[in-house]
Every structure is written in structure tokens, then in C-alpha cells.
Design an enzyme around this catalytic site. Structure first.
Site, PDB file in Angstrom:
ATOM      1  N   THR A  44      -8.822  -5.375   4.356  1.00 18.74           N
ATOM      2  CA  THR A  44      -8.738  -4.543   3.153  1.00 18.74           C
ATOM      3  C   THR A  44      -9.715  -5.132   2.149  1.00 18.74           C
ATOM      4  O   THR A  44      -9.726  -6.350   1.942  1.00 18.74           O
ATOM      5  CB  THR A  44      -7.323  -4.537   2.566  1.00 18.74           C
ATOM      6  OG1 THR A  44      -6.398  -4.045   3.540  1.00 18.74           O
ATOM      7  CG2 THR A  44      -7.250  -3.656   1.325  1.00 18.74           C
ATOM      8  N   ASP A  51      -8.813   0.401   2.098  1.00 17.58           N
ATOM      9  CA  ASP A  51      -7.880  -0.050   3.123  1.00 17.58           C
ATOM     10  C   ASP A  51      -8.407   0.442   4.471  1.00 17.58           C
ATOM     11  O   ASP A  51      -8.045   1.514   4.947  1.00 17.58           O
ATOM     12  CB  ASP A  51      -6.477   0.488   2.839  1.00 17.58           C
ATOM     13  CG  ASP A  51      -5.429  -0.159   3.718  1.00 17.58           C
ATOM     14  OD1 ASP A  51      -5.562  -1.350   4.012  1.00 17.58           O
ATOM     15  OD2 ASP A  51      -4.473   0.530   4.110  1.00 17.58           O
ATOM     16  N   LYS A  89      -4.012  -1.657  10.412  1.00 15.40           N
ATOM     17  CA  LYS A  89      -4.343  -1.813   8.990  1.00 15.40           C
ATOM     18  C   LYS A  89      -4.626  -3.266   8.604  1.00 15.40           C
ATOM     19  O   LYS A  89      -5.400  -3.521   7.685  1.00 15.40           O
ATOM     20  CB  LYS A  89      -3.163  -1.321   8.131  1.00 15.40           C
ATOM     21  CG  LYS A  89      -2.863   0.156   8.250  1.00 15.40           C
ATOM     22  CD  LYS A  89      -3.794   0.960   7.370  1.00 15.40           C
ATOM     23  CE  LYS A  89      -3.287   2.382   7.209  1.00 15.40           C
ATOM     24  NZ  LYS A  89      -4.123   3.160   6.278  1.00 15.40           N
ATOM     25  N   GLN A 147      -3.509   2.460  14.970  1.00 13.25           N
ATOM     26  CA  GLN A 147      -2.416   2.761  14.038  1.00 13.25           C
ATOM     27  C   GLN A 147      -1.438   3.787  14.604  1.00 13.25           C
ATOM     28  O   GLN A 147      -0.218   3.597  14.543  1.00 13.25           O
ATOM     29  CB  GLN A 147      -3.001   3.280  12.725  1.00 13.25           C
ATOM     30  CG  GLN A 147      -1.973   3.714  11.701  1.00 13.25           C
ATOM     31  CD  GLN A 147      -2.595   4.407  10.489  1.00 13.25           C
ATOM     32  OE1 GLN A 147      -3.818   4.427  10.333  1.00 13.25           O
ATOM     33  NE2 GLN A 147      -1.756   4.976   9.649  1.00 13.25           N
ATOM     34  N   GLU A 155      -9.073   4.034  -2.350  1.00  9.39           N
ATOM     35  CA  GLU A 155      -7.836   3.836  -3.091  1.00  9.39           C
ATOM     36  C   GLU A 155      -8.114   3.131  -4.413  1.00  9.39           C
ATOM     37  O   GLU A 155      -9.193   2.570  -4.636  1.00  9.39           O
ATOM     38  CB  GLU A 155      -6.845   3.004  -2.265  1.00  9.39           C
ATOM     39  CG  GLU A 155      -6.595   3.568  -0.883  1.00  9.39           C
ATOM     40  CD  GLU A 155      -5.448   2.874  -0.156  1.00  9.39           C
ATOM     41  OE1 GLU A 155      -4.639   2.198  -0.840  1.00  9.39           O
ATOM     42  OE2 GLU A 155      -5.358   3.008   1.070  1.00  9.39           O
ATOM     43  N   GLU A 195     -10.377   4.141   3.627  1.00  7.08           N
ATOM     44  CA  GLU A 195      -9.459   4.844   2.730  1.00  7.08           C
ATOM     45  C   GLU A 195      -9.828   4.478   1.303  1.00  7.08           C
ATOM     46  O   GLU A 195      -9.750   3.302   0.919  1.00  7.08           O
ATOM     47  CB  GLU A 195      -7.999   4.475   3.017  1.00  7.08           C
ATOM     48  CG  GLU A 195      -7.472   5.026   4.331  1.00  7.08           C
ATOM     49  CD  GLU A 195      -5.967   4.895   4.464  1.00  7.08           C
ATOM     50  OE1 GLU A 195      -5.347   4.221   3.612  1.00  7.08           O
ATOM     51  OE2 GLU A 195      -5.411   5.474   5.414  1.00  7.08           O
ATOM     52  N   THR A 213      -4.526   6.540   0.015  1.00  5.53           N
ATOM     53  CA  THR A 213      -5.740   7.350  -0.022  1.00  5.53           C
ATOM     54  C   THR A 213      -5.695   8.358  -1.160  1.00  5.53           C
ATOM     55  O   THR A 213      -4.712   9.079  -1.334  1.00  5.53           O
ATOM     56  CB  THR A 213      -5.926   8.092   1.307  1.00  5.53           C
ATOM     57  OG1 THR A 213      -5.974   7.138   2.362  1.00  5.53           O
ATOM     58  CG2 THR A 213      -7.206   8.905   1.305  1.00  5.53           C
ATOM     59  N   ARG A 254      -7.557   4.125  13.255  1.00  2.47           N
ATOM     60  CA  ARG A 254      -6.586   5.215  13.412  1.00  2.47           C
ATOM     61  C   ARG A 254      -5.968   5.246  14.800  1.00  2.47           C
ATOM     62  O   ARG A 254      -4.767   5.550  14.947  1.00  2.47           O
ATOM     63  CB  ARG A 254      -7.261   6.553  13.111  1.00  2.47           C
ATOM     64  CG  ARG A 254      -7.803   6.690  11.695  1.00  2.47           C
ATOM     65  CD  ARG A 254      -6.715   6.535  10.653  1.00  2.47           C
ATOM     66  NE  ARG A 254      -7.224   6.875   9.315  1.00  2.47           N
ATOM     67  CZ  ARG A 254      -6.535   6.734   8.200  1.00  2.47           C
ATOM     68  NH1 ARG A 254      -5.309   6.250   8.258  1.00  2.47           N
ATOM     69  NH2 ARG A 254      -7.056   7.061   7.031  1.00  2.47           N
ATOM     70  N   ASP A 282       0.849  -1.191   0.000  1.00  2.00           N
ATOM     71  CA  ASP A 282       0.000   0.000   0.000  1.00  2.00           C
ATOM     72  C   ASP A 282       0.885   1.241   0.000  1.00  2.00           C
ATOM     73  O   ASP A 282       1.717   1.414   0.900  1.00  2.00           O
ATOM     74  CB  ASP A 282      -0.913  -0.003   1.222  1.00  2.00           C
ATOM     75  CG  ASP A 282      -2.068   0.975   1.078  1.00  2.00           C
ATOM     76  OD1 ASP A 282      -2.367   1.383  -0.053  1.00  2.00           O
ATOM     77  OD2 ASP A 282      -2.678   1.330   2.103  1.00  2.00           O
ATOM     78  N   GLU A 301      -9.130  12.907   7.200  1.00  2.00           N
ATOM     79  CA  GLU A 301      -9.070  14.235   6.603  1.00  2.00           C
ATOM     80  C   GLU A 301     -10.413  14.953   6.655  1.00  2.00           C
ATOM     81  O   GLU A 301     -10.469  16.156   6.926  1.00  2.00           O
ATOM     82  CB  GLU A 301      -8.618  14.124   5.150  1.00  2.00           C
ATOM     83  CG  GLU A 301      -7.203  13.617   4.964  1.00  2.00           C
ATOM     84  CD  GLU A 301      -6.892  13.407   3.498  1.00  2.00           C
ATOM     85  OE1 GLU A 301      -6.542  14.394   2.824  1.00  2.00           O
ATOM     86  OE2 GLU A 301      -7.028  12.265   3.023  1.00  2.00           O
ATOM     87  N   HIS A 316      -3.245  14.212   0.320  1.00  2.00           N
ATOM     88  CA  HIS A 316      -3.452  13.372   1.507  1.00  2.00           C
ATOM     89  C   HIS A 316      -2.237  13.424   2.426  1.00  2.00           C
ATOM     90  O   HIS A 316      -2.380  13.584   3.651  1.00  2.00           O
ATOM     91  CB  HIS A 316      -3.717  11.928   1.079  1.00  2.00           C
ATOM     92  CG  HIS A 316      -3.776  10.966   2.233  1.00  2.00           C
ATOM     93  ND1 HIS A 316      -4.720  11.049   3.230  1.00  2.00           N
ATOM     94  CD2 HIS A 316      -2.981   9.902   2.551  1.00  2.00           C
ATOM     95  CE1 HIS A 316      -4.519  10.071   4.104  1.00  2.00           C
ATOM     96  NE2 HIS A 316      -3.469   9.371   3.716  1.00  2.00           N
TER      97      HIS A 316
END
Length: 405
Positions: free
Chosen positions: A250, A226, A246, A233, A194, A192, A337, A230, A119, A351, A126
Site C-alpha cells: 500500500t 491500495d 492486498k 483476492q 483512495e 485503488e 476506492t 484481484r 481500509d 471498474e 464503487h
């Protein structure tokens, strides 16, 4: 020039003859097999092969695309040309039509057996936003960011097909610098948005894939979500990168859009300053004009554009193999992202809510800081097609379930 199929196609579906994305499907009581999407149907390639209508060296009566992907570019091109012929020449209709199955009658499965998962972190907007959130007094970008495509290795065993429920993960998290860590369900579960590409033809150990060799190795593109815890993480990523925050899940879309379907979507990539090192330089346009859409519970919350990504797919693949790491069939590489400069172009809740400092208000008036149990996240994307229509990727969805006790 528009290519017209005798199969009825709704332009809004994005599954015209200019697309023909590959997937794996099954019907009740039957083994999985490979098909392509056309209109509101899946065309059964294993059935076509048994009828002698397409070449098949045990590629299509299979539970993944890997056998076909390893066959290489010449086989991909030949099969695509044959499918276009079968679906546009009325003379083939009687023999092909019995192999069209309504999408409503099948279950779409994970299209590939994933080998490795990487990833990236390729959106300038981002990366800048994340830097401003976590380093408000410092430089938002790390010193290496504009010199190489930053990435981490993920976990291939937790890559799930669209529709798979996502159980809220548990782990260590720390609410503030003054507190000790605690264990429990993630309180900052995020998505996320992607875009990923899938490797077909492997490379030898000790060699590398140059940017010019991208199309010889890569089969096609998928959507990727993904999922990210947070709080887990950010506590664990000191000093190393993402791990449990993470690796729990996914999601990938059910259809793999082949490279040939995206020719009209290729646009010049953003200017890179400083100029990348020679092994990362690209001699042709490899930005992709993909319009993404993110929905929470059926309500649009953001529309990022993939064309603004700073690092392109050929650069990502060149960097991933420059140390001699071999490419394997089924390797999945995700973009990171996808975000743009405006608030409604941000590709994750980190975000969109500025790490929980600002509520995101949905069109129905409900508000979110991060995902709640029962929320369904859906990703969509379209691209311009060679015939003037739109190329679709199909929906990528997942619903959040409560944490296991």
C-alpha cells in the site's frame, strides 16, 4: 482573504501558505527530519527549531511525524500559526530563508510510523459496481452496507512511501469455477485511488471516539494507493475478507495535509438513507471536496471526486473505535476506492475494465485490462484553499516490477 507568502509560490503546485503540509525528508549524508512544503521548497523545521524560531519539544529532528502528532491539537494550531507568521511577514525573511531547501535537493520519505492500517469501503458507486460485477443476478449492495462503514484490517508493515517500486505479487488464483487453483504471479494487478487520514492523539482502551471528536484526534490527510491482486483476492476471500491480495503493498503520499488546511474543502456529505444509528450521526459538514486524478504512464485515465463518498471520515473513525478498540498515534484509515457514477470517474481497473471484460484505452492508444510490468501509476488530488487557490497533496507514484521467481 488571500494570505501571501514572501516565498515564491506557483499556484499550480498547490503548496501555498494556506496548505503547509508536513513531511519527512533527508539530504545525502544527513539524518531524516520534519519539514513543510512551501512553493518549490521544503522548510526545515528542525533547522528553524535550532535557530529558536519555532517551539520544538524534540518533534522535528526525527524520522517521522509521530512525535509531533501525539502533541495534540493545541500544538498543531500553534505551530501552524507561527509558520504562517514566519512565511508572510517580510521581517522574518532573513532568518527563515536559510532553512528553505529546494525540493529537488531532498528525498521525501514515508511521513509517519504506521501503527494500524484500516481500509474502508465507503464509495456507494464503487460498492455498487463491484456488486454488479460479482453478483449480476443479485442485489449489488450487501444488507449491512448502508448501516455501517464496511472495512478490513490491513498490514502496516507493507505501507510504502511514494516512489517505492511495487513487485508483482505471487499467490493462489483460480481462472474459472471449473479449474483447480494454481500458483503464480497475479494476472490481475490493480490500483485503488483512495484518501486516508492519520491519527495523532490516541484514545483509551474501552472508550470510543465520537464523530464530534474527530478533529481532536486526527492530524491530517494523505493519498493512498491500495494495490490489489484481484485474482488472488477473489479466490482467497471466501468466506473471509482480503488477505494476501492486498497485504503485499500500500502506498501513501509524502505530504500529510493538516485538517486546518482543508476547512474550505468541507461540504455537506451525501444524504444517508436509512439514517445511521446515533453513534454514526454527524452534526456538521464532513464531506471533502477533493478532486482526484489517476494517471497510468503519465496519461490521465480517471478523475474521481471524493465529495461523493457515502461514509465520511468522522463516521469511519467513530465506527472503528465503537467497540472500545484504542486509537494509536500513527493509525492510518483509508477511504476505500473513490469512484463516481460515470466511467471516467471510476477509481480502479476492476471498474474501468469491468473485471477485464472491456479494454481501457489510454490516450496514446495503448490498452489495458490490468496493470502490466513497467506501468507507473500516479495519483494526484487538489482541494479548494481558504485563500481561493488550490491545496495540493503531491504526487503518489509507484512502478510495477516483475514478480520475483
Amino acid at each position: 482573504m488571500t494570505t501571501v507568502s514572501w516565498v515564491e509560490v506557483n499556484d499550480d503546485d498547490g503548496f501555498g501558505v494556506d496548505n503547509l503540509p508536513y513531511g519527512v525528508f533527508s539530504r545525502p549524508g544527513e539524518l531524516p527530519r520534519v519539514g513543510v512544503a512551501i512553493g518549490a521548497h521544503v522548510l526545515d523545521l528542525a533547522g528553524l527549531s535550532a535557530a529558536g524560531l519555532v517551539d520544538d519539544r524534540r518533534w522535528f529532528a526525527a524520522g517521522s511525524l509521530n512525535g509531533f502528532m501525539i502533541a495534540g491539537r493545541a500544538a498543531w494550531q500553534a505551530n501552524r500559526a507561527r509558520l504562517i507568521e514566519l512565511l508572510t511577514d517580510e521581517r522574518h525573511r532573513a532568518s527563515v530563508e536559510p532553512h528553505l531547501i529546494p525540493l529537488t535537493d531532498v528525498e521525501l520519505l514515508r511521513p509517519i510510523e504506521v501503527a494500524d492500517f484500516v481500509d474502508f469501503y465507503s464509495s456507494l458507486d464503487h460498492a455498487t459496481n463491484a456488486g454488479r460485477i460479482f453478483r449480476p443476478q443479485g442485489e449489488p449492495l450487501s444488507p449491512n452496507w448502508k448501516h455501517l462503514p464496511v472495512a478490513y484490517h490491513g498490514r502496516s508493515g507493507t505501507i510504502y512511501p511514494s516512489g517505492t517500486p511495487i513487485v508483482r505479487p505471487c499467490g493462489q488464483r483460480r481462472a474459472s469455477r471449473d479449474q483447480e487453483p494454481s500458483y503464480g504471479p497475479s494476472l490481475k494487478l490493480d490500483f485503488e485511488a483512495e484518501v486516508g487520514f492519520v491519527a495523532g492523539v490516541p484514545s483509551a482502551a474501552g472508550s470510543r471516539v465520537p464523530t464530534a471528536g474527530f478533529a481532536d484526534h486526527v492530524f491530517g490527510f494523505v493519498l493512498v494507493n491500495d494495490w490489489s491482486a484481484r485474482d488472488i483476492q477473489f479466490w482467497e476471500s471466501q468466506p473471509l475478507g482480503p488477505f494476501l491480495g492486498k497485504s503485499f503493498a500500500t502506498s501513501i503520499s509524502p505530504w500529510v495535509v493538516p485538517l486546518a488546511a482543508l476547512e474550505a474543502a468541507r461540504v455537506p456529505q451525501p444524504v444517508q438513507d436509512p439514517a445511521p444509528l446515533p453513534y454514526l450521526q454527524v452534526d456538521e459538514p464532513w464531506g471533502l471536496d477533493l478532486a482526484l486524478e489517476i494517471l497510468i504512464n503519465g496519461q490521465v485515465v480517471a478523475r474521481p471526486s471524493f465529495a461523493s463518498m457515502y461514509w465520511t471520515p468522522p463516521q469511519q473513525l467513530a465506527h472503528a473505535t465503537v467497540n472500545g478498540a484504542p486509537l494509536r498515534t500513527g493509525d492510518l484509515f483509508a477511504s476505500g476506492t473513490v469512484s463516481g457514477p460515470e466511467r471516467d470517474q471510476r477509481g480502479c481497473l476492476l471498474e474501468l475494465t469491468w473485471n477485464g471484460a472491456e479494454h481501457l484505452e489510454l490516450p496514446d492508444g495503448s490498452k489495458r485490462l490490468f496493470l502490466e510490468d513497467g506501468d507507473t501509476v500516479t495519483l494526484r488530488a487538489t482541494a479548494p484553499g481558504t485563500g481561493g487557490g488550490r491545496i495540493g497533496f503531491g504526487d503518489l507514484s509507484g512502478t510495477v516490477l516483475p514478480a520475483n521467481p
